[in-house]
Write a protein that holds these residues in place. Structure first.
Motif, mmCIF file in Angstrom:
data_model
loop_
_atom_site.group_PDB
_atom_site.id
_atom_site.type_symbol
_atom_site.label_atom_id
_atom_site.label_comp_id
_atom_site.label_asym_id
_atom_site.label_seq_id
_atom_site.Cartn_x
_atom_site.Cartn_y
_atom_site.Cartn_z
ATOM 1 N N CYS A 1 21.283 21.268 -70.623
ATOM 2 C CA CYS A 1 22.100 22.465 -70.812
ATOM 3 C C CYS A 1 21.600 23.265 -72.011
ATOM 4 O O CYS A 1 21.545 24.508 -71.980
ATOM 5 C CB CYS A 1 23.561 22.074 -70.992
ATOM 6 N N MET A 2 21.251 22.543 -73.117
ATOM 7 C CA MET A 2 20.753 23.242 -74.304
ATOM 8 C C MET A 2 19.385 23.849 -74.030
ATOM 9 O O MET A 2 19.074 24.965 -74.504
ATOM 10 C CB MET A 2 20.696 22.267 -75.484
ATOM 11 N N LYS A 3 18.569 23.163 -73.283
ATOM 12 C CA LYS A 3 17.237 23.708 -72.967
ATOM 13 C C LYS A 3 17.339 24.954 -72.104
ATOM 14 O O LYS A 3 16.525 25.880 -72.228
ATOM 15 C CB LYS A 3 16.400 22.651 -72.275
ATOM 16 N N HIS A 4 18.348 24.952 -71.224
ATOM 17 C CA HIS A 4 18.541 26.157 -70.413
ATOM 18 C C HIS A 4 18.946 27.337 -71.270
ATOM 19 O O HIS A 4 18.614 28.491 -70.976
ATOM 20 C CB HIS A 4 19.601 25.898 -69.337
ATOM 21 N N ILE A 5 19.713 27.055 -72.373
ATOM 22 C CA ILE A 5 20.062 28.145 -73.291
ATOM 23 C C ILE A 5 18.800 28.634 -74.007
ATOM 24 O O ILE A 5 18.594 29.845 -74.191
ATOM 25 C CB ILE A 5 21.125 27.669 -74.306
ATOM 26 N N ASP B 1 24.739 33.556 -68.971
ATOM 27 C CA ASP B 1 25.189 32.660 -67.895
ATOM 28 C C ASP B 1 25.011 31.199 -68.298
ATOM 29 O O ASP B 1 25.891 30.358 -68.043
ATOM 30 C CB ASP B 1 24.414 32.952 -66.610
ATOM 31 N N THR B 2 23.868 30.888 -68.920
ATOM 32 C CA THR B 2 23.657 29.491 -69.355
ATOM 33 C C THR B 2 24.619 29.104 -70.474
ATOM 34 O O THR B 2 25.020 27.941 -70.572
ATOM 35 C CB THR B 2 22.212 29.305 -69.824
ATOM 36 N N ILE B 3 25.005 30.080 -71.307
ATOM 37 C CA ILE B 3 25.994 29.796 -72.351
ATOM 38 C C ILE B 3 27.330 29.462 -71.723
ATOM 39 O O ILE B 3 28.014 28.501 -72.129
ATOM 40 C CB ILE B 3 26.108 30.995 -73.316
ATOM 41 N N ARG B 4 27.738 30.228 -70.720
ATOM 42 C CA ARG B 4 28.999 29.939 -70.032
ATOM 43 C C ARG B 4 28.951 28.588 -69.332
ATOM 44 O O ARG B 4 29.925 27.826 -69.345
ATOM 45 C CB ARG B 4 29.303 31.049 -69.029
ATOM 46 N N ARG B 5 27.794 28.279 -68.715
ATOM 47 C CA ARG B 5 27.668 26.969 -68.073
ATOM 48 C C ARG B 5 27.732 25.847 -69.121
ATOM 49 O O ARG B 5 28.321 24.785 -68.879
ATOM 50 C CB ARG B 5 26.335 26.931 -67.304
ATOM 51 N N PHE B 6 27.139 26.058 -70.283
ATOM 52 C CA PHE B 6 27.196 25.066 -71.379
ATOM 53 C C PHE B 6 28.645 24.816 -71.812
ATOM 54 O O PHE B 6 29.075 23.666 -71.983
ATOM 55 C CB PHE B 6 26.355 25.583 -72.555
ATOM 56 N N ASN B 7 29.400 25.929 -71.962
ATOM 57 C CA ASN B 7 30.795 25.789 -72.389
ATOM 58 C C ASN B 7 31.630 25.059 -71.342
ATOM 59 O O ASN B 7 32.572 24.334 -71.667
ATOM 60 C CB ASN B 7 31.410 27.152 -72.663
ATOM 61 N N ALA B 8 31.314 25.269 -70.070
ATOM 62 C CA ALA B 8 32.094 24.651 -68.998
ATOM 63 C C ALA B 8 31.851 23.150 -68.905
ATOM 64 O O ALA B 8 32.698 22.423 -68.388
ATOM 65 C CB ALA B 8 31.765 25.332 -67.661
ATOM 66 N N ASN B 9 30.724 22.666 -69.375
ATOM 67 C CA ASN B 9 30.377 21.253 -69.195
ATOM 68 C C ASN B 9 30.413 20.438 -70.488
ATOM 69 O O ASN B 9 30.540 19.214 -70.443
ATOM 70 C CB ASN B 9 28.973 21.131 -68.579
ATOM 71 N N VAL B 10 30.289 21.076 -71.639
ATOM 72 C CA VAL B 10 30.281 20.360 -72.919
ATOM 73 C C VAL B 10 31.681 20.420 -73.533
ATOM 74 O O VAL B 10 32.282 21.498 -73.564
ATOM 75 C CB VAL B 10 29.230 20.969 -73.871
ATOM 76 N N PRO B 11 32.232 19.296 -74.005
ATOM 77 C CA PRO B 11 33.590 19.308 -74.591
ATOM 78 C C PRO B 11 33.684 20.262 -75.774
ATOM 79 O O PRO B 11 32.696 20.538 -76.462
ATOM 80 C CB PRO B 11 33.801 17.852 -75.034
ATOM 81 N N TYR B 12 34.933 20.746 -76.000
ATOM 82 C CA TYR B 12 35.146 21.675 -77.094
ATOM 83 C C TYR B 12 34.904 21.018 -78.461
ATOM 84 O O TYR B 12 34.580 21.689 -79.428
ATOM 85 C CB TYR B 12 36.576 22.222 -77.008
#
Length: 1764
Positions: A178-182, A193-204
């Motif tokens: 996920c970080m590499k995609h960012i 889009d990759t930031i939103r996907r990161f937020n959706a899958n990584v805990p707050y």
């Protein structure tokens, strides 16, 4: 739940459609469920009450598809659930656990709408005016429940972007991807889009895998995170872009997740450019003025302020804070966000985040990592905006209240004084004080947030009241003083409470961080050293190019900077809480009922009601005020009143009702007792009601008793004496006396009270106790002499007179009659009355006895008072309690004025209080209180008299008051004060008895009342010990006392004072006229003789009191002698018996008059007639009557005018005990009673009635005493001898010995006398002159011998044996005893010994074990025999006794008697033995006893040698040489002989004596020798040849020769005795006729050859030719002969002799015969080798050998005999 009429069809259709459409089979429950069960479980895990109990509730409207319009709901928040309730019915609609919530959606389009997103995809939309406030509360509650992953966003959660369900999380690779995609977005995707996907899958809360792993191919996780941060910061969204808020919000939330990791947290300051990019982003987005963006921005900044990962470093936190808050303008803009939103009541999410930011900045413990300048700057900025922060306290969100409170706490604690003071005043004016006081005291529940806020509120209150008078005054108006006092207490809270305001310990973290840095430095040092060495190696071998793949060590300056020590900012704490708030809050929640505090659930509810009303009123006023108009709380007028306490009487801060019922040990402290005392006194003076006066008097009493040291003297004390004198109300009287008793605790007050003449008033009240007859009796109190039935019927003693209306005197009348007349109105309160004890006529109401009894009946005075509500009631005291209180007061007054000062000097003039009490009127009245028999009164009167009479001149006349009679009549057990009083006073009375035996210079007043021993016990042991005895049952040599004697004493005294005691119930002021009491005799002491301080009968009872300690033995001995002489010469009394009988009208001719009862009746009759109370002129006659009765009473107890033999025996036995225990102490003194003692012995010994039953006790006691005196001192022995004492003893001995027979018992008088006489003779025998005297008295020797025959009287026989042992020190006494045949009597006792008794380990004693007595007799007999024979030190050798013992008991036993213990001798005699010294068995013992018994029972002397001729038959065939049985010694060669050298000499002598006979010289034959047993006792030269006559001479010599070899073999060193005797042995070697003797002699020589000196002696005896001959003649002993030759070859002379005598030929003959024994050949070879080794003759031996054998053989023999 649904309802349908076609339930089954509906369910069936649903299941069918599920299978057909989605392929799922809906399961069906097997069991039906009831409606009640459904209602209980329909909410699932949220069905329990604790899950549904809410602490926050918000009104909302729910948007649902089921209704067109929003539905009104009540959204509730519990500790674990979010609940929807119906607004009208409060019924639960639904409930969901908080852990299932994913996020909270804050709608951008609708400012009132928000959505709660759940894990299952469900989203519930609500509408509310206070949306942000609700969201802030929800966010705080969800995170508090443990769900840290929840967050707030401005759009719905994008579930389509999540790659896995919510129940699981991404693995490490997925996170990295996920970080590499960012960092590098895949084709077709934008970075947003990759930031939103990161937020959706990584805990707050951040990345789960943020640490790099060790490994060659592992990636650098930190670098990936840093690159991701840089990529995200590179995004730049503008307002012109579509959905720019959505994108920016996602960007900030992504940064927040990345900053939560350790690498992201460090990147802010360590990665170049991150700080600048983030600063630009924050400034830009904050300028948009969007609340959602502002919230996300502050949340991201908070992730940089406080590390959210594990193993954080405080240094990085410091650097981040320093960098982040380096711009003052930036911080000020952030604070303005709070002010802006607070003023507009919006943006609560932003406010909550900003409060978190400020908490991490300025609140402890986080503030310790904030730099000092930054910290001070922020505090100033916050203080300037303080009013806005105080308004936050009204917010319903707990997290906002907590945040604002933490910030406010930091400002007050660490800001400057002026700022702190301004914050304290703002807290009052803004009403925050009211809010936090409510929270701190009234918050309940277990929720941690609520408990945290409660602690915080309490801390804030304690800070706001520090040095703040207005705040403290407010608390005083709101809460009781008693409750506020807990704030000042140092007491700890009984329950432990965790501090919820300290989430971490920075000091510990910094210390651990320093330790880690130290370890890293050590590892780096080792690494540097290793790398340096490796680098030199590479340079040396030129391998640098070949090893270029190795990493280079780079010095990281930033890393070095991070490793610097962590420096924490020190907290200032300028304002500290100075109160114990925790204890105050704890006590606030508890119920109290004490003098200064009444606090319970009712008062707490009143407090809550007042607080909540005030809060509502203040909130209402603020809402109604115009906008912009500041409102301040009117705190100066706020006060809480408690209606439930209005009925309580309160003076100052104290409730009188509770003050009066508290016990002193746990009483409420009075903080200002002087002020309170004066206030109560003021109220007393103003009160007109009796109830209130009594209440005030009691309160003053209690206060003064507890704080008299603080209050000091009370100037108005004297006025209360006047009040008491004029008082007519019993309740008021009791309280006045109570107050006076407490005022007496101060010495100055006591002086004033004495001057005010309080003592007569108190005594008048004390004596009223005589009227209180309904008191509990003391246990067994049957001694009180009550009035007779006639007297009671008449109403008591007639004591009173009165003047009637015609002024005529009427009387005497009883008290009961006076009361009747008063009731009948015959007499009145003003009627003049008089009785004995009054000094004048007084009005009836003025006499205390009538004022407080008769006069009170006519008045309707309440007997108790009620005070307010509660249990306290003041009741009237009875007269006993009143008397006790008055006596306590007088005692306290006396204690202030002791009779002696600190230097033990008597104080004169006498203290006034004691002087007044010594006045006869007051003193007699106090003494007569003893007749109440009330334990409390008696104890206090005794203590008071003890104090008053110390060093009092009136003390010698105290007996006139009758105190000693009255005090001994008391039957209670609290007698210690009585004992102290008696101990001090009984010897100081000016009283003398008329009885002669009581006349002395120092006489006790108790002599006629108590036994003499009791008075001595009181004087010697003191009051404490005497009190113990007086109450107990004692029967010992020092005291005889029991309950019956005490009852007898009381009865006799009661009869004596019977005429007076009942008068006191009629006239309490009647005074006693002293009359002496006759001597009280005790039946228990009739047979007792008291001497010195002991009852002799008990002291001489050795069974009961074997070791009773004797104090002062020498004075006791003198007293015994004096008592003895007094008993022999009794004195007549001063009054003759005839005169006494005449006074009492007793006629001896009348049998009835001789009885003691008649004498007693006559005494009482005459005493009543001449009693001074009835006949004032009869005192002299009364005293003569008493003297006569005392004389006749004592005479009747002991009417014999002759000396009492029993008492004399006790005197003698007591002296014996003294001498037996203190012989050493009395050794310096000569016994002074020998003349009378010897006289007594002579008289008793010649008395014809000596052997009549009961006779002889005196003789036995006298002789026993004589023995002990002899033991004590040689002076006594000489005195006894000079005074003819020994002759007297012999007379008694000769008289008693014939009376001892076989039927006598140990307790018979003759037996006891004989034992004591034997002991006397034994003791006298230790003195030379006495022994000479005893030698002249030949009768005693036969008597002693006769006493030994009584074995059934072992103690008697033992005493005789010990006497014989003592006499054996004299040769003449030895001879006389020996000639009387004492051996025949002593020897049998030896064989009655049982050695198993002592060795068995069983406890035994001579008192209970007969065998123990037999053993003791055996030991004494053994000792006597040893002493007679001279085997003991200081005893002369007696040859006759020794010969007899050697014959009877064998020489071995005689030797044991000399060197061994008696137990060893006796054990040997009673055992079966067979050893070289002794042959002893049952047969030998029987033979000895038969011989002894024959001579013992013979009437005529049958043995002139006294047994020396006795011979045992078992020795007939035994050869005995040197006291050794040769046969047995040869059988037991290892037996250790006592004198082996002496035995060896005897054996050699025996061998020498037999040499001539064996060599052909004939021996003369004795006649009848076969009938004799020859024993060599070592007494003559020829005795050794006469024993063992049944054996031939050769056998005897062979046995002795064998024994000699055994002796030499077992005892090294004995062989030296053979020197000089070898020719004798060689003679036997040459005796060819006796080959066995040759072998035996050869064996002896062989053993002797081991000694060098013996070999030297053998070299002179020409032994070699004899040995060579034996080699030829006796082939069987060749080996032994060769051994001898080998041993002798060490001597050069013998080696030469062997060569010259042809020894070579004999040796070669053995060596060269191959058919001979190989062992013999080897021996010969060794012999030749040893002969060749001789330095002088050896070479010759070699040459001669070479003549017969080849030369090689000679060398071989010399080198190795065995090989040769």
């Amino acid at each position: 739940m649904f309802a349908s009429s076609n339930q089954e069809e509906l369910v069936k259709e649903c299941r069918r459609l599920a299978i057909e459409n989605i392929g799922y089979t809906i399961p069906m429950a097997k069991e039906l469920i009831s409606l009640d069960d459904f209602l209980k479980t329909r909410l699932g895990l949220c069905s329990r009450d604790e899950e549904l109990t809410s602490y926050s509730e918000f009104k909302v409207s729910k948007i649902t598809r089921r209704a067109e319009l929003p539905i009104r709901r009540l959204l509730c928040l519990s500790e674990t659930c979010i609940i929807e309730r119906d607004l009208a019915t409060y019924a639960v609609i639904c409930a969901t656990p908080l852990k299932h919530i994913v996020c909270l959606v804050r709608s951008e389009k609708d400012p009132q709408q928000f959505i709660v997103e759940y894990e299952n995809g469900d989203g519930r939309a609500y509408v509310a005016a206070e949306r942000d406030l609700i969201l802030a509360s929800l966010l705080d509650g969800i995170r508090a429940s443990g769900n840290q992953e929840v967050f707030v966003c401005g759009h719905r959660f994008e579930r389509n972007l999540r790659v896995i369900p919510f129940s699981t999380t991404l693995d490490e690779d997925a996170e990295s991807q996920c970080m590499k995609h960012i960092i590098a977005p895949p084709p077709g995707l934008r970075r947003c889009d990759t930031i939103r996907r990161f937020n959706a899958n990584v805990p707050y809360s951040g990345l789960r895998f943020s640490k790099s792993h060790e490994g060659f191919f592992s990636e650098n996780k930190g670098k990936v995170i840093v690159n991701a941060i840089e990529a995200v910061l590179g995004e730049n969204y503008t307002k012109e872009e579509k959905e720019y808020k959505h994108k920016t919000e996602a960007q900030l939330q992504c940064l927040r997740r990345l900053f939560a990791s350790k690498s992201g947290f460090q990147a802010f300051t360590e990665v170049t450019g991150v700080r600048e990019k983030l600063g630009s982003l924050v400034v830009r987005v904050l300028s948009w003025k969007s609340e959602s963006i502002d919230h996300s921005t502050v949340e991201a900044l908070c992730a940089l302020m406080y590390p959210m990962h594990d193993q954080y470093e405080l240094r990085i936190e410091q650097l981040n804070k320093q960098s982040l808050m380096s711009s003052p303008k930036f911080v000020e803009n952030l604070l303005d966000l709070i002010v802006l939103h607070v003023d507009r009541s919006t943006g609560w999410l932003v406010i909550a985040s900003m409060l978190n930011f400020l908490t991490f900045s300025v609140c402890s413990p986080y503030s310790e990592t904030t730099s000092g300048d930054t910290f001070d700057h922020i505090l100033k900025l916050v203080a300037l905006r303080g009013r806005s922060f105080f308004r936050l306290f009204q917010c319903p969100s707990m997290t906002i209240v907590k945040g604002a409170g933490m910030v406010m706490r930091a400002i007050i604690e660490e800001a400057d004084v002026e700022t702190s003071k301004s914050m304290q005043m703002l807290a009052l004016s803004e009403g925050a004080f009211l809010t936090h006081l409510h929270t701190a005291l009234l918050t309940v529940g277990k929720d941690l947030r609520r408990m945290t806020n409660k602690q915080l509120s309490g801390h804030l209150i304690s800070l706001w009241i520090a040095d703040n008078q207005q705040a403290n005054d407010l608390l005083v108006r709101c809460l009781p003083r008693g409750l506020l006092n807990f704030m000042e207490s140092d007491e700890k809270v009984p329950i432990s409470e965790k501090d919820l305001l300290i989430p971490r310990n920075n000091l510990t973290a910094a210390t651990n961080e320093s330790k880690q840095n130290t370890v890293k430095e050590k590892l780096d040092h080792l690494r540097v050293t290793a790398e340096a060495g490796f680098e030199r190696f590479v340079q040396h071998w030129d391998l640098e190019q070949k090893l270029n793949f190795l990493p280079k060590r780079v010095i990281d300056e930033k890393q070095q900077q991070r490793q610097q020590p962590v420096v924490l900012r020190k907290r200032r704490n300028r304002v500290r809480p100075n109160v114990n708030w925790r204890l105050f809050a704890y006590q606030f929640s508890r119920d109290h009922s004490q003098a200064d505090l009444i606090w319970n659930e009712k008062t707490r509810e009143e407090f809550r009601h007042s607080m909540e009303n005030e809060e509502r009123t203040l909130a209402s006023e603020k809402e109604q005020a115009p906008t912009g108009l500041p409102i301040a709380w009117n705190h100066t007028e706020f006060q809480i009143r408690y209606p439930s306490l209005l009925e309580e009487i309160k003076i100052g801060d104290y409730y009188l009702r509770l003050l009066l019922i508290e016990a002193d040990e746990n009483a409420t402290p009075i903080h200002n007792p002087l002020e309170f005392f004066n206030n109560v006194y003021h109220r007393f003076l103003l009160s007109t009601k009796t109830d209130m006066k009594c209440l005030c008097l009691r309160a003053m009493s209690i206060t003064y008793s507890r704080h008299h040291m603080t209050i000091g003297p009370f100037q108005d004390a004297k006025y209360f004496v006047e009040m008491l004198q004029k008082c007519a109300n019993p309740l008021e009287r009791d309280h006045l006396v109570l107050l006076l008793s407490k005022l007496a605790l101060n010495k100055d007050n006591v002086r004033e009270l004495i001057i005010a003449n309080v003592l007569p008033l108190l005594v008048d009240l004390c004596v009223l106790a005589h009227l209180h007859v309904q008191r509990a009796k003391v246990q067994n109190q049957t001694n009180v002499i009550e009035a007779s039935a006639e007297q009671m019927a008449e109403g008591g003693s007639e004591e009173w007179y009165y003047h009637d209306k015609e002024a005529k005197q009427v009387g005497p009348l009883s008290f009961e009659k006076m009361k009747t007349l008063f009731v009948e109105k015959t007499i009145f309160e003003k009627t003049q009355i008089w009785a004995a004890g009054m000094d004048k006529w007084m009005s009836l109401a003025a006499v205390p006895q009538f004022r407080w009894t008769v006069c009170q009946v006519a008045k309707d005075i309440p007997q108790e008072i009620n005070v307010g509500k509660g249990p306290f009631q003041a009741t009237q005291m009875n007269f006993t309690d009143l008397s006790v209180l008055c006596l306590d007061t007088i005692l306290q007054m006396c204690e202030f004025f002791p009779s002696r000062d600190s230097y033990d000097c008597v104080v004169r003039p006498m203290p006034s209080v004691k002087k007044q009490l010594t006045e006869p009127v007051l003193l007699y009245q106090l003494v007569q209180l003893l007749l109440t028999y009330e334990p409390q009164i008696v104890q206090r009167v005794a203590s008071l008299l003890y104090l008053v009479m110390q060093d009092n001149p009136f003390l010698p006349r105290l007996y006139l008051s009758g105190v000693f009679y009255f005090i001994l009549m008391y039957n209670g057990s609290n007698v210690l004060p009585i004992a102290r009083f008696l101990h001090y006073t009984h010897m100081k009375q000016a009283y003398r008895s008329t009885l002669p035996h009581l006349e002395s210079t120092r006489q006790s007043i108790l002599a006629t009342l108590l036994p003499e021993a009791a008075t001595f016990y009181l004087e010697q042991y003191g009051p404490e010990k005497y009190a113990e005895v007086f109450l107990g049952e004692f029967d010992n040599p020092e005291i005889i006392w029991n309950t019956a004697m005490r009852r007898h004493l009381i009865e006799r005294i009661a009869v004596h004072v019977a005429d007076f005691s009942h008068r006191l119930t009629s006239n309490v002021r009647a005074l006693y006229q002293f009359c002496p009491i006759p001597l009280i005799d005790y039946p228990e002491l009739t047979q007792e003789l008291f001497c010195h301080v002991y009852y002799l009968r008990h002291l001489c009872n050795r069974q009961r009191f074997p070791d009773w300690p004797i104090r002062d033995p020498i004075p006791f001995l003198r007293s015994c002698l004096a008592t003895w002489y007094n008993e022999l010469e009794k004195k007549p009394s001063t009054m003759s018996a005839d005169l006494a009988r005449e006074i009492l009208s007793v006629d001896l001719s009348n049998e009835e008059h001789r009885k003691p009862a008649f004498i007693r009746r006559q005494y009482y009759k005459l005493a009543a007639k001449y009693h001074p109370d009835k006949n004032p002129e009869g005192r002299e006659m009364f005293e003569r009557i008493n003297a006569a009765y005392e004389l006749l009473s004592s005479e009747s107890a002991n009417n014999s005018t002759m000396p009492d033999s029993h008492r004399i025996v006790l005197c003698l036995q007591a002296q014996s005990i003294i001498y037996s225990r203190y012989s050493q102490e009395l050794s310096e003194y000569k016994y002074a009673g020998y003349s009378q003692l010897i006289k007594t012995i002579n008289l008793e010994a010649k008395d014809d009635a000596l052997f009549i039953k009961g006779g002889g006790d005196l003789l036995s006691a006298a002789i026993e005493l004589a023995n002990y005196t002899l033991i004590s001192s040689a002076l006594n022995a000489e005195q006894l001898r000079r005074d003819g004492g020994l002759e007297a003893l012999v007379t008694a001995f000769d008289r008693c010995v014939p009376m001892v027979t076989m039927s006598s018992t140990p307790d018979d008088m003759p037996v006891q006398v004989c034992i004591h006489v034997c002991d006397c003779f034994a003791t006298a025998s230790t003195f030379e002159m006495c022994r000479q005297k005893l030698a002249e008295m030949v009768s005693i020797f036969g008597a002693l011998t006769r006493l030994l025959q009584f074995s059934h009287l072992p103690r008697l026989s033992t005493a005789a044996a010990q006497c014989i042992c003592a006499m054996s020190v004299d040769e003449l006494l030895q001879f006389q005893l020996f000639q009387t045949g004492v051996l025949w009597q002593l020897v049998p006792h030896l064989f009655h010994y049982d050695y198993t008794l002592d060795e068995g380990g069983v406890q035994h004693s001579e008192d209970s074990n007969k065998q123990s007595l037999a053993n003791s007799l055996a030991r004494s007999s053994s000792e006597a025999l040893a002493a007679l024979a001279g085997y003991r030190e200081n005893t002369p050798d007696n040859e006759g006794v020794q010969k007899s013992l050697r014959a009877l008991l064998t020489p071995y036993i005689c030797r044991c008697m000399r060197v061994e213990t008696n137990d060893m001798v006796l054990k040997t005699l009673n055992s079966n033995l067979e050893n070289p010294y002794m042959i002893w068995d049952n047969g030998t013992r029987a033979e000895v006893l038969e011989f002894v018994e024959r001579h013992r029972t013979s009437n005529e002397p049958s043995s002139t040698l006294m047994g020396a001729e006795f011979e045992l038959s078992v020795h007939k065939n035994e050869l005995i040489v040197g006291d050794v049985f040769i046969r047995i010694y040869n059988e037991q060669p290892t037996f250790a002989l006592h004198e082996p050298k002496k035995v060896a000499v005897d054996m050699l002598d025996y061998i020498r004596k037999s040499s001539d006979e064996l060599n052909g010289v004939p021996k003369p034959v004795k006649k009848n020798s076969d009938d004799l047993i020859e024993i060599d006792w070592g007494n003559g030269p020829s005795s050794s040849q006469e024993n063992g006559n049944t054996l031939n001479t050769e056998t005897k010599v062979l046995m002795v020769m064998t024994a000699l070899s055994n002796l030499v073999s077992a005892n090294p060193g004995v062989e030296i005795l053979l020197i000089g005797n070898f020719p004798l042995l060689i003679t036997y070697l040459r005796g060819r006729k006796h080959p066995q003797l040759q072998i035996a002699a050869l064996q002896v020589i062989l053993l002797a050859a081991a000694n060098k000196e013996c070999v030297t002696d053998l070299a002179t005896c020409n032994i070699t030719t004899t040995l060579f001959t034996l080699l030829k003649d006796h082939p069987k002993i060749v080996a032994r002969v060769l051994d001898v030759l080998i041993a002798l070859s060490s001597n050069g002379q013998i080696v030469k002799e062997m060569l010259e005598h042809g020894g070579l030929m004999y040796i070669l003959s053995i060596l060269c015969l191959t058919n001979s024994d190989q062992g013999q050949r080897l021996q010969s070879a060794e012999l030749l080798a040893k002969l060749q080794a001789d330095k002088l003759t050896g070479p010759r031996w070699t040459r001669f050998i070479n003549k017969f054998l080849p030369a090689i053989f000679a060398d071989a023999l010399r080198d190795s005999p065995s090989t040769a």
